[in-house]
Enzyme design. Structure first.
Site, PDB file in Angstrom:
ATOM      1  CB  CYS A  65      -0.972  -0.014   1.184  1.00 29.74           C
ATOM      2  SG  CYS A  65      -0.185   0.007   2.813  1.00 29.74           S
ATOM      3  CB  CYS A 117      -3.721   1.710   7.021  1.00 27.38           C
ATOM      4  SG  CYS A 117      -3.389   3.225   7.959  1.00 27.38           S
ATOM      5  NE  ARG A 118      -4.470   1.570   1.744  1.00 26.27           N
ATOM      6  CZ  ARG A 118      -4.250   2.303   0.672  1.00 26.27           C
ATOM      7  NH1 ARG A 118      -5.104   2.244  -0.340  1.00 26.27           N
ATOM      8  NH2 ARG A 118      -3.199   3.098   0.603  1.00 26.27           N
ATOM      9  CB  SER A 119       0.234  -3.490   2.770  1.00 23.79           C
ATOM     10  OG  SER A 119       1.111  -2.603   3.403  1.00 23.79           O
ATOM     11  CG  ASP A 165      -5.282   6.120   2.192  1.00 24.62           C
ATOM     12  OD1 ASP A 165      -5.323   5.816   3.400  1.00 24.62           O
ATOM     13  OD2 ASP A 165      -4.437   6.898   1.719  1.00 24.62           O
ATOM     14  CG  ASN A 176       4.296  -1.820   5.259  1.00 24.75           C
ATOM     15  OD1 ASN A 176       5.413  -2.151   5.646  1.00 24.75           O
ATOM     16  ND2 ASN A 176       3.321  -2.686   5.176  1.00 24.75           N
TER      17      ASN A 176
END
Ligand code: 4NP
Length: 164
Positions: A9, A14-16, A127, A12
């Site tokens: 993401c 939050c999402r990934s 995001d 690195n």
């Protein structure tokens, strides 16, 4: 040879890392920890060395996952030698990765949600950084769905290799 999967993401945090933690747990639960390697990275460097965002940690914990020990790193050129799957959370991440990827990269570079169940209607993991907790809960739901599809896909590759 294990299959190696890298989630990417922007930050690195939050999402990934959410995808990293969820997929690693699913891989372990399937008994495939020795045949599938999981990692995550960000296209940006702002948060290198930091743990995941507290809101991501909290949303993951609510789903039964502990991502608190992960630490952010930036994606590097050598990642294209080290990973068979490089999976971007959104189109901007994917474009940044395409700019970096060696022309001869023969792994799978694409959007993570391509592995989600058909009909979800969403191609990017939004995001959540500037929003509220509901965004983090939505990230977790999207991640869990796509991780199930990804695990089925990668596990099937393992079968093909063993049989071939
Ligand atoms: P991520 O979320 O890409 O899912 O880790 C973000 C984290 C940090 C920033 C943006 C998005 N930031 O601008 O610092």
């Amino acid at each position: 040879m294990p299959q190696r999967v890298l989630f990417v993401c922007l930050g690195n945090i939050c999402r990934s890392p959410t995808a990293h933690g969820v997929f690693a747990d699913m891989v372990a639960a399937a008994g495939l920890a020795s045949s599938i390697v999981v990692d995550s990275a960000g296209t940006g460097a702002w948060h290198v060395g930091e743990p995941p965002d507290q809101r991501a940690v909290q949303a993951a914990r609510a789903g039964g996952y502990d991502i608190s020990l992960l630490r952010a790193r930036q994606v590097q050129q050598v990642d294209f030698q080290a990973f068979d799957f490089v999976l971007a959370m959104d189109d901007a991440n994917l474009e940044a990765l395409r700019q970096m990827a060696p022309a001869e990269y023969d792994g799978h570079l694409g959007l993570f949600l391509d592995f989600a169940a058909p009909g979800s209607g969403q191609r990017e993991v939004p995001d959540p950084y500037s929003g509220g907790m509901d965004g983090f809960a939505q990230v977790l739901a999207l991640v869990e769905d796509a991780c199930r599809g990804l695990l089925a896909h990668v596990a099937a590759l393992g079968h093909t290799q063993r049989e071939g």
